[in-house]
Design an enzyme around this catalytic site. Structure first.
Site, mmCIF file in Angstrom:
data_model
loop_
_atom_site.group_PDB
_atom_site.id
_atom_site.type_symbol
_atom_site.label_atom_id
_atom_site.label_comp_id
_atom_site.label_asym_id
_atom_site.label_seq_id
_atom_site.Cartn_x
_atom_site.Cartn_y
_atom_site.Cartn_z
ATOM 1 N N TRP A 61 0.824 -1.211 0.000
ATOM 2 C CA TRP A 61 0.000 0.000 0.000
ATOM 3 C C TRP A 61 0.856 1.259 0.000
ATOM 4 O O TRP A 61 0.487 2.271 -0.608
ATOM 5 C CB TRP A 61 -0.976 -0.017 1.171
ATOM 6 C CG TRP A 61 -2.012 -1.085 1.009
ATOM 7 C CD1 TRP A 61 -2.147 -2.236 1.720
ATOM 8 C CD2 TRP A 61 -3.051 -1.117 0.021
ATOM 9 N NE1 TRP A 61 -3.201 -2.980 1.249
ATOM 10 C CE2 TRP A 61 -3.771 -2.324 0.216
ATOM 11 C CE3 TRP A 61 -3.445 -0.240 -0.997
ATOM 12 C CZ2 TRP A 61 -4.862 -2.674 -0.590
ATOM 13 C CZ3 TRP A 61 -4.534 -0.596 -1.795
ATOM 14 C CH2 TRP A 61 -5.228 -1.791 -1.587
ATOM 15 N N ASP A 114 -1.034 6.761 6.743
ATOM 16 C CA ASP A 114 -2.105 5.861 6.345
ATOM 17 C C ASP A 114 -2.280 4.874 7.489
ATOM 18 O O ASP A 114 -1.451 4.005 7.716
ATOM 19 C CB ASP A 114 -1.717 5.136 5.054
ATOM 20 C CG ASP A 114 -2.772 4.126 4.603
ATOM 21 O OD1 ASP A 114 -3.762 3.927 5.332
ATOM 22 O OD2 ASP A 114 -2.589 3.520 3.533
ATOM 23 N N LYS A 139 -12.029 -1.778 8.158
ATOM 24 C CA LYS A 139 -11.252 -2.706 8.975
ATOM 25 C C LYS A 139 -11.584 -2.546 10.466
ATOM 26 O O LYS A 139 -11.905 -3.516 11.136
ATOM 27 C CB LYS A 139 -9.763 -2.509 8.715
ATOM 28 C CG LYS A 139 -9.392 -2.705 7.235
ATOM 29 C CD LYS A 139 -7.936 -2.396 6.964
ATOM 30 C CE LYS A 139 -7.642 -2.388 5.474
ATOM 31 N NZ LYS A 139 -7.746 -3.720 4.852
#
Length: 363
Positions: free
Chosen positions: A101, A170, A194
């Site tokens: 990511w 992030d 999540k």
């Protein structure tokens, strides 16, 4: 209906009390005769929902008054573009590459016209199995971007680097699962699916002085426009915001983020301790960098890995297959995942290992 143990990396398991409350309120929210999915986002009922959600997340994370809380759309992936568009402002954007990511965030930033990107540290040399040391960032940089938890590789950054420039994080896969000092960051963003709620919602926490630096941005991609409109420049993901509010209430009931982190450390320790003492399973991650929320593990055989995933699925342990880019297995132990599920997984792992080794089953 009996619930399975859902180890999905996202969309992920939600707290059962939250799902039950959603079920009770689905047809008529707060006596309105309408579902939250049917409420106008301009109504007083929904305004109260989003206000409560913001108040709760501020309390849970200790967010100072000089930070804006935004409930946006587009997932964390859109923030890969919005961050450099809003914050770079002619300066160099500095990134730490700790996994898949992070690589995508770097790739997207390089696409933004006029943005120079520098990767200041990387752990790619050892398959992203550790968190690299981060050197000092030049004061003429716009920001330092880090990924606090690498969902695919199973590493985490718990110590925020000291930096003379704003730190952008992030936190998609470990927000609200570990305590972080928001004041150490200029901007935090996280996809909701999540630890926060349903897919479709993205949380952005941004320091006010970083907003409005760049003129002429498309309205939907401008933090200033979004902040001035209270996250409602257009219709927000109303149902996702509502569920997020309920999740925030649930986290508060668990003792806040500190209480959740203590439980997460207990869950992760159970699984790591078993893997470390096992002569059949192993962890590809260096111990100092291990994630509390995403735990990859492997056997010594790709065939055994495949068989394990298949048999686990048949026994009610769902979504244990590792990401297609790394293989093996991955147990995602997000906030709502029960400790009983970890214990049951360990018992199944022991049974599987002994069956393959021809030994006694010690469970």
């Amino acid at each position: 209906m009996e619930r399975v143990y859902n180890f999905s990396a996202g969309p992920a398991v939600l707290p059962v009390p939250v799902l039950e409350k959603v079920q009770r309120e689905l047809l008529s929210y707060n006596g309105s005769g309408m579902s939250v999915m049917e409420l106008s986002h301009r109504s007083e009922l929904f305004q109260n929902i989003i206000d409560d959600a913001e108040s709760l997340i501020r309390e849970l994370m200790g967010i100072p008054e000089n930070y804006k809380v935004l409930f946006l759309q587009g997932g964390a992936s859109l923030q890969f573009d919005m961050v450099p568009m809003n914050l770079a402002n002619g300066k160099k954007a500095v990134y730490v590459n700790t996994g898949s990511w992070a690589k995508k965030a770097i790739s997207e930033a390089k696409k933004i016209q006029g943005v120079e990107v520098e990767v200041i540290a990387s752990s790619e040399d050892r398959n992203f199995s550790y968190i690299p040391e981060i050197p000092t960032v030049s004061t003429d940089a716009a920001y330092l971007h880090v990924t606090t938890n690498n969902t695919i590789e199973g590493t985490a950054m718990f110590d925020v680097p000291d930096s003379a420039v704003p730190v952008v994080a992030d936190m998609s896969s470990n927000i609200l699962s570990s305590v972080y000092d928001v004041k150490k960051f200029g901007l935090i963003y996280a996809g909701a699916q999540k630890n926060i709620g349903p897919a479709g919602l993205t949380l952005v926490i941004v320091r006010e002085d970083l907003i409005g630096q760049v003129e002429g941005l498309p309205s939907m991609l401008d933090f200033k426009v979004q902040a001035e409109n209270g996250s409602m420049y257009n219709t927000p993901p109303t149902f996702a915001v509502y569920v997020a509010k309920l999740v925030f209430e649930w986290i508060k009931e668990q003792g806040g983020v500190a209480g959740i982190e203590a439980l997460n450390r207990k869950k992760a320790a159970l699984l790591y301790d078993y893997i470390d003492q096992s002569d059949f399973f192993s962890s590809p991650v260096e111990p100092s960098a291990r994630s509390l929320t995403n735990i990859p593990f492997v056997t010594n055989s790709a065939e055994f890995d495949k068989a394990f995933v298949k048999e686990a699925e048949a026994n009610g342990f769902k979504n244990l297959k590792g990401h297609r880019s790394v293989g093996g297995m991955r147990a995602s132990l997000y906030n709502a995942f029960p400790i009983e599920g970890v214990e049951a997984l360990i018992a199944f792992m022991e049974k599987f290992a002994n069956a393959r080794k021809g030994g006694e089953v010690r469970v």
